[in-house]
Design an enzyme around this catalytic site. Structure first.
Site, PDB file in Angstrom:
ATOM      1  CE  LYS A 256      -2.315   6.898  -1.673  1.00 34.80           C
ATOM      2  NZ  LYS A 256      -3.426   7.440  -2.514  1.00 34.80           N
TER       3      LYS A 256
ATOM      4  CE1 TYR B 109      -2.974   3.183   0.813  1.00 40.19           C
ATOM      5  CE2 TYR B 109      -2.088   3.105   3.045  1.00 40.19           C
ATOM      6  CZ  TYR B 109      -2.840   3.744   2.071  1.00 40.19           C
ATOM      7  OH  TYR B 109      -3.431   4.955   2.348  1.00 40.19           O
TER       8      TYR B 109
END
Length: 492
Positions: free
Chosen positions: A242, A238
């Site tokens: 990002k 994640y």
């Protein structure tokens, strides 16, 4: 940085919001519609095949929630008419060119009219399949930027990231950008296009294997994401994807004004539209609710450690203030950490104390209809102590059960598999959350403090667009606002 009335700035503006049925995006939409009913238009990009399906999702997943109750009270029977005039749900997908918008007339209208683009679309699963996370969090961000660059009246792209793009480094994390090719651990060779090729090659390899099921491919892609993240110094897929998304925007933005909002761990609303609204179970809440149900007798974390959380409405208020402050500032790129670890630290032991008091005063009811009595929380302050605890309390009984199951010709096969699954699940969760449970990072919010100061100096709107964590009494908020909200909406 100058700032007039934020409410006045929103008047007659056209805003495109991606990921519009997500947690933060819905709160953003509700707030804008409530404080400035004269906003011209909100285009809501929703993953759906067409506008009709997008409208259905918006009505079900946003308007149908109690989040919108103040708007319902304000507009009454006219709410449907008001929303039809102000909100246009758009079926699309940020992983596609032109955000997957098929209607060319609508697309031209958006390119002509949109003033602000808010990119809130993301997959937030820590161990998401790498292909999916890369497509949404990284190349999706690129697609949103390209779409914004086609908007002739664009004034700002506001991109929602996460403070944890900084990884597991201890110390003060600054509000500074990450540049293309920069890794956290100094490993050279980080190339976003190469990452996509790695994904494509792996998928081809897996799909060419006739023994690969959909489930095994998904597991392999999850493992690949974690491997690539660890290779370059990030703790999970994640935050890695990002960070890559931030890099792409910074590299390709040109002279477009860009604001990147990096929230820490987002919790239930502090005040608006009412205290305690939350959706789903977020990070530590799964442990707290397991404790309240009597399924968990311990917490994992440093009791004296700082757990950086921020209520969702404060994040949204910072977003709106940043839009008003930065629109039309050509070539600018500003990063805001929206959190609490510097301004108003929240200690982990507050969770321990408040959870005990709350579930003692308001116990959960067990399957037998009786209140579940919770004890004082045992806090395991290291991974070593956690593994000892798991070994003695769960793995040893599991080994005994395995032996009994073998002797009795698999009579307890179902029980054994169920217990093993639960243990594996807990171990995986702990492995994913470990960087946040034992973090020694603090998130500098100097830029955010400047923005707060500008809002304070601009007039009477500080009470409307509040995002100063120093106004929070953490004991009061966690015990009397957050826990009741999580229990009501996430405790199934």
């Amino acid at each position: 940085m100058e700032l007039g009335s934020i409410v006045d700035y929103l008047e007659n503006k056209v805003i495109l919001i991606t990921g519009a049925t997500g947690f933060l995006a819905k709160i953003f939409v509700e707030k804008v519609l409530r404080v400035q009913p004269n906003v011209k238009k909100l285009y809501l990009l929703i993953r759906a095949p067409d506008g009709k399906s997008a409208l259905q999702r918006f009505n079900t997943e946003a308007v149908g929630k109690d989040l919108f109750k103040l708007l319902k009270e304000k507009h009454g029977t006219n709410l449907k008419k008001f929303l039809s005039e102000k909100v246009t749900p758009v079926g699309g997908d940020i992983t596609c060119e032109d955000l997957g918008v098929q209607d060319s007339t609508l697309k031209d209208e958006m390119w002509r009219d949109v003033d602000i683009v808010v990119n809130a679309a993301a997959t937030t699963n820590f161990d998401e399949s790498y292909d999916l996370a890369l497509n949404i969090n990284t190349f999706g961000a690129k697609n949103v930027l390209k779409f914004a660059q086609k908007c002739v009246n664009i004034k700002l792209l506001l991109h929602i990231s996460t403070a944890y793009v900084s990884g597991e480094k201890p110390g003060l994390m600054l509000e500074t950008p990450y540049h293309l090719g920069e890794s956290l651990n100094g490993t050279p060779g980080l190339d976003i296009d190469e990452e996509r090729k790695i994904v494509e090659d792996k998928l081809k390899e897996l799909k060419s294997d006739n023994n690969s099921s959909h489930k095994s491919i998904k597991i392999a892609m999850k493992d690949l994401g974690m491997q690539r993240a660890h290779h370059y110094g990030w703790p999970n897929t994640y935050v890695f994807t990002k960070a890559l998304g931030e890099m792409i925007i910074g590299h390709l933005k040109g002279d477009m004004p860009v604001v990147i909002i990096r929230p820490t761990i987002v919790t239930s609303t502090f005040k608006e539209p009412f205290p305690g609204w939350v959706e789903g179970i977020r990070t530590i809440d799964s442990l707290v609710l397991g404790y309240g149900k009597g399924r968990l007798t311990c917490f994992l974390g440093n009791p004296e450690g700082i757990y950086d959380v921020v209520p969702a409405d404060m994040v949204v208020n910072a977003m709106i203030a940043a839009i008003a402050a930065h629109a039309n500032l050509a070539c600018s790129e500003t990063i805001y950490h929206v959190g609490s670890s510097v301004s108003n630290p929240f200690q982990f032991n507050t969770i321990q104390r408040c959870s005990y008091r709350y579930f003692t005063n308001y116990p959960c009811i067990g399957k037998n209809g009786k209140p579940i009595i919770v004890g004082e929380v045992t806090v395991l302050n290291s991974m070593a102590s956690f593994h000892r605890y798991i070994a003695l309390r769960y793995l040893l009984p599991l080994m005994v059960l395995q032996l009994v199951n073998f002797i009795l010709f698999r009579a307890f096969e179902g029980t054994y598999k169920n217990l093993k699954y639960k243990i594996d699940f807990v171990l995986r969760l702990v492995d994913l959350y470990k960087p946040y449970l034992f973090t020694k990072s603090f998130y500098d919010d100097m830029n955010t403090e400047k923005l707060r100061r500008v809002v304070r100096e601009s007039g009477e709107e500080e009470n409307i667009f509040y995002f100063d964590p120093r106004i929070i009494d953490w004991n009061e908020y966690f015990e009397h606002t957050h826990l009741p909200g999580v229990r009501e909406r996430g405790f199934k």
